[in-house]
Structure formats: structure tokens, C-alpha cells
Motif scaffolding. Structure first.
Motif, PDB file in Angstrom:
ATOM      1  N   LYS A  91      -4.551   1.778 -12.400  1.00  0.00           N
ATOM      2  CA  LYS A  91      -4.444   2.449 -11.107  1.00  0.00           C
ATOM      3  C   LYS A  91      -4.280   1.427  -9.980  1.00  0.00           C
ATOM      4  O   LYS A  91      -3.430   1.559  -9.104  1.00  0.00           O
ATOM      5  CB  LYS A  91      -5.731   3.266 -10.888  1.00  0.00           C
ATOM      6  CG  LYS A  91      -5.516   4.493 -10.059  1.00  0.00           C
ATOM      7  CD  LYS A  91      -6.727   5.376 -10.112  1.00  0.00           C
ATOM      8  CE  LYS A  91      -6.733   6.255  -8.867  1.00  0.00           C
ATOM      9  NZ  LYS A  91      -7.955   7.010  -8.742  1.00  0.00           N
ATOM     10  N   LEU A  92      -5.092   0.379 -10.020  1.00  0.00           N
ATOM     11  CA  LEU A  92      -5.018  -0.655  -8.979  1.00  0.00           C
ATOM     12  C   LEU A  92      -3.688  -1.408  -9.063  1.00  0.00           C
ATOM     13  O   LEU A  92      -3.050  -1.673  -8.042  1.00  0.00           O
ATOM     14  CB  LEU A  92      -6.190  -1.636  -9.130  1.00  0.00           C
ATOM     15  CG  LEU A  92      -7.543  -1.089  -8.690  1.00  0.00           C
ATOM     16  CD1 LEU A  92      -8.681  -1.933  -9.250  1.00  0.00           C
ATOM     17  CD2 LEU A  92      -7.623  -1.039  -7.163  1.00  0.00           C
ATOM     18  N   ASN A 151      -0.870  -0.359 -10.224  1.00  0.00           N
ATOM     19  CA  ASN A 151       0.200   0.532  -9.733  1.00  0.00           C
ATOM     20  C   ASN A 151       0.276   0.537  -8.209  1.00  0.00           C
ATOM     21  O   ASN A 151       1.323   0.790  -7.636  1.00  0.00           O
ATOM     22  CB  ASN A 151      -0.028   1.968 -10.229  1.00  0.00           C
ATOM     23  CG  ASN A 151       0.450   2.152 -11.662  1.00  0.00           C
ATOM     24  OD1 ASN A 151       1.284   1.383 -12.144  1.00  0.00           O
ATOM     25  ND2 ASN A 151      -0.095   3.138 -12.345  1.00  0.00           N
ATOM     26  N   LYS A 152      -0.873   0.240  -7.582  1.00  0.00           N
ATOM     27  CA  LYS A 152      -0.883   0.190  -6.096  1.00  0.00           C
ATOM     28  C   LYS A 152      -0.607  -1.230  -5.606  1.00  0.00           C
ATOM     29  O   LYS A 152      -0.911  -1.570  -4.463  1.00  0.00           O
ATOM     30  CB  LYS A 152      -2.249   0.652  -5.589  1.00  0.00           C
ATOM     31  CG  LYS A 152      -2.434   2.158  -5.682  1.00  0.00           C
ATOM     32  CD  LYS A 152      -3.578   2.593  -4.781  1.00  0.00           C
ATOM     33  CE  LYS A 152      -4.698   3.138  -5.607  1.00  0.00           C
ATOM     34  NZ  LYS A 152      -5.961   3.340  -4.951  1.00  0.00           N
ATOM     35  N   CYS A 153      -0.134  -2.100  -6.497  1.00  0.00           N
ATOM     36  CA  CYS A 153       0.196  -3.502  -6.166  1.00  0.00           C
ATOM     37  C   CYS A 153      -1.012  -4.316  -5.743  1.00  0.00           C
ATOM     38  O   CYS A 153      -0.898  -5.255  -4.943  1.00  0.00           O
ATOM     39  CB  CYS A 153       1.309  -3.568  -5.117  1.00  0.00           C
ATOM     40  SG  CYS A 153       2.833  -2.931  -5.777  1.00  0.00           S
ATOM     41  N   GLU A 154      -2.183  -3.940  -6.267  1.00  0.00           N
ATOM     42  CA  GLU A 154      -3.379  -4.782  -6.073  1.00  0.00           C
ATOM     43  C   GLU A 154      -3.469  -5.784  -7.228  1.00  0.00           C
ATOM     44  O   GLU A 154      -2.821  -5.613  -8.256  1.00  0.00           O
ATOM     45  CB  GLU A 154      -4.643  -3.907  -6.061  1.00  0.00           C
ATOM     46  CG  GLU A 154      -4.740  -2.930  -4.900  1.00  0.00           C
ATOM     47  CD  GLU A 154      -4.867  -3.625  -3.547  1.00  0.00           C
ATOM     48  OE1 GLU A 154      -5.115  -4.848  -3.517  1.00  0.00           O
ATOM     49  OE2 GLU A 154      -4.679  -2.947  -2.519  1.00  0.00           O
TER      50      GLU A 154
END
Ligand code: TXA
Ligand code: MG
Length: 310
Positions: free
Chosen positions: A13-14, A16-19
């Protein structure tokens, strides 16, 4: 190692958010981000305080996924078949239409590629729609991290998430081979050169100390615990920690052994964790006894020599 799917989901999830997320691999932990995203890759450089001209290794699940981004030749196929997933990194030519972020590599068209074997890393990579740029999860020029605790020691809360994967089973970074033309080793690592030679059946160049640096892992000062190191020591000075290859009869509180039974694999696995432990125990310098210069011992000595340039 049991895979915790909830943890993998959180990492995904992270990412995918570019974290950025720290991930376990069998060599050392990596500081991972979406290799197709400029913003994710910028975050990696910033967190690590990494010089902009030091390109990132990109991690793939398998050769099918790699086909979208890189060209490869017969030598690559041979080594891939024998050693992947595993502790070897290839320098390959990027395809013109590859989606790899320009921030990943400053080398005209060359990409460092690896297929990690750690089951947690593999499970994560399989579920992602992009490969992971992931340099070692340590501050630039310092000792690599071989556990989630090591990662937290360096980055604290600055990293959004550390994916747990236990202690890295190899404990030394991957061996880097430039496979585009005549095979050339750029960094000694967790895979011994002798076994690579057996597969390629030809001489391999070793360029780990070139005049012109093509891979900053070749830099002389690297892998440093942040205190001075003396090598091949027989007699230690007052207040030094003594780092020894195998267990001796004589044991003092400042003696640290890399292996119980004089085994190079075990010593490799314990190297970084022991250097970190010595620093934590507030020693001001480290004396290192002789370490056999064969097989993985060559990689251990390579790291200690670079760390001793502190
Ligand atoms: O085992 C490993 O390789 C670990 C795990 C996390 O995969 N990663 C790792 O990454 O050690 P890093 O960034 O600490 O070391 C990668 C080395 C650097 O010295 C970098 O300069 C070199 O690979 N490198 C990256 N791209 C390159 C390229 N295109 N040409 C030559 N060297 C390259
Ligand atoms: Mg590194």
C-alpha cells in the motif's frame, strides 16, 4: 520464514503511494521504492543522504518482468538460470522504452538488476506492478543493515515502514557483475567468483578498485562503523575491541568472534551485526585479527579494508 500477508499488504500500500519501505533480502536490508517513479526514487536518495551520482539497484521478481526494461545476452541467461534468485547483481543495458525513472541511473543506459531470494521480498515483488529500486538500507558510506532493528538504528521514524524478515541469511551485499560485454566483477559479494567462473567457463575481469569509479560500492571509504579499524592485528592496544575470525580459548569482554566454528559463511553473516555491536558498546576503535583470504573471506576482507579507511 513464515510470511505475514498483512505486513506485505501494508508495504504494498505504501509503495503504491510512492513511499519508501525497508525490505528484507538475503544479503542485506534494502530501502525500497517504486523504480518507475521519480518521486519515490528522490525520497530514497534523500533518506540515505546518497550522492546523486550513485545509481540504484533495481529488484525484480523474475526475468519475465525484467524483459520490459532491459536487454540481455546469453551469459546473462546462463547466470540467471544457475544463481537467480540469489546474491548476484547484473549490469545490463536499458531498453529505450523502459519505464525506469531517470533518477535511478546516471549511467548512460546501464541498469543494475537483482532478483532477491528472501521469501518476504519475493512475495512482495510478485504482488507489485513495478520493480523496486532498493540500495542497502543504511546511511551512505556506513555499515549495511542485516536486521529490521539495524534499519531503525539508522533511520528511526524517518522510514514509514520496515517490513520484518528476520536476520539476513548471507549478511554481505550481492556480487556485482557487468555482463554487457566481457564479464567484469565490479564488487565482491555474497556469491563467490569461483562459482560464477565455473558457469561462464571463461576468465572474468575483476575491477573492484578501478582508477575511474564506475560503481561507488568500489569507493575506498565505505561500510564504516564510524570508528577507526586496524587490520591483521596480532596484539591489541588498550581499550580496543578485538574482532576475531573464529572462537579462541582465551575470552575477554572486548573479544568479538565472527564465527564459533571457523566457518566463513557464518563469519560473513555476523560481520555487520558485530561491527554495529562494537560501536554500540562505545569502543573507540577496532583491531581485527587475520581473516582467511579465500572464498567469502575475500569479500569480508574487502569490506574491512574499505571500512578501515575511516
Ligand atoms: O545485496 C545488495 O546488492 C543490496 C540489496 C538490498 O539488494 N543492495 C545494495 O545496494 O548493496 P547499494 O546501493 O548499497 O549498492 C549497489 C552498488 C552501488 O555501489 C552502486 O554504485 C552500484 O551498485 N551500481 C548501481 N547501478 C550501477 C550501474 N548502472 N553501473 C555500475 N554500478 C552500479
Ligand atoms: Mg550500500
Amino acid at each position: 520464514m513464515k510470511i505475514n500477508l498483512a505486513n506485505i499488504k501494508k508495504a504494498k500500500k505504501l509503495l503504491n503511494k510512492c513511499e519508501c519501505v525497508a525490505i528484507p533480502t538475503e544479503t542485506v536490508y534494502g530501502l525500497a521504492g517504486n523504480a518507475y517513479s521519480d518521486s519515490a526514487c528522490k525520497k530514497i536518495f534523500k533518506l540515505k543522504k546518497r550522492p546523486k551520482n550513485n545509481p540504484l539497484i533495481v529488484h525484480y521478481y523474475n526475468i519475465q518482468k525484467l524483459k520490459e526494461d532491459c536487454n540481455f545476452n546469453n551469459n546473462f541467461h546462463k547466470l540467471y538460470k544457475r544463481f537467480c534468485p540469489g546474491p548476484i547483481t547484473f549490469i545490463l543495458n536499458l531498453k529505450k522504452n523502459s519505464k525506469i525513472s531517470k533518477i535511478v541511473t546516471n549511467k548512460k543506459g546501464a541498469l543494475a538488476v537483482r532478483f532477491p531470494k528472501h521469501p518476504v521480498a519475493r512475495s512482495l515483488l510478485k504482488k507489485l506492478s513495478f520493480p523496486l529500486a532498493a540500495p542497502s538500507a543504511n546511511l551512505s558510506s556506513k555499515v549495511s543493515a542485516v536486521s529490521s532493528d539495524n534499519v531503525r538504528e539508522d533511520f528511526g521514524k524517518k522510514i514509514k515502514y520496515v517490513l520484518e524478515g528476520g536476520k539476513s541469511s548471507i549478511g554481505l551485499e550481492s556480487t556485482i557483475i557487468d555482463i554487457r560485454n566481457r564479464p567484469k566483477i565490479l564488487r565482491l559479494g555474497g556469491l563467490e567468483i569461483s562459482v560464477i567462473k565455473k558457469v561462464l567457463k571463461k576468465k572474468i575481469l575483476i575491477k573492484t578498485n578501478p582508477k575511474k569509479i564506475s560503481s561507488p560500492g568500489q569507493l575506498k571509504i565505505h561500510y564504516s562503523p564510524g570508528i577507526p579499524i586496524r587490520l591483521n592485528v596480532k596484539r591489541i592496544k588498550n581499550n580496543e575491541a578485538f574482532l576475531l575470525f573464529s572462537k579462541k580459548k582465551e575470552r575477554k569482554s572486548n573479544y568479538y568472534f565472527l564465527s564459533q566454528k571457523g566457518d566463513l559463511k557464518e563469519a560473513a553473516k555476523n560481520l555487520y551485526i558485530t561491527l554495529r555491536k562494537i560501536k554500540k558498546n562505545k569502543y573507540k576503535s577496532i583491531a581485527v585479527g587475520k581473516i582467511p583470504n579465500k572464498g567469502l573471506g575475500k569479500t569480508i576482507n574487502d569490506r574491512l579494508i574499505r571500512a578501515s579507511k575511516f
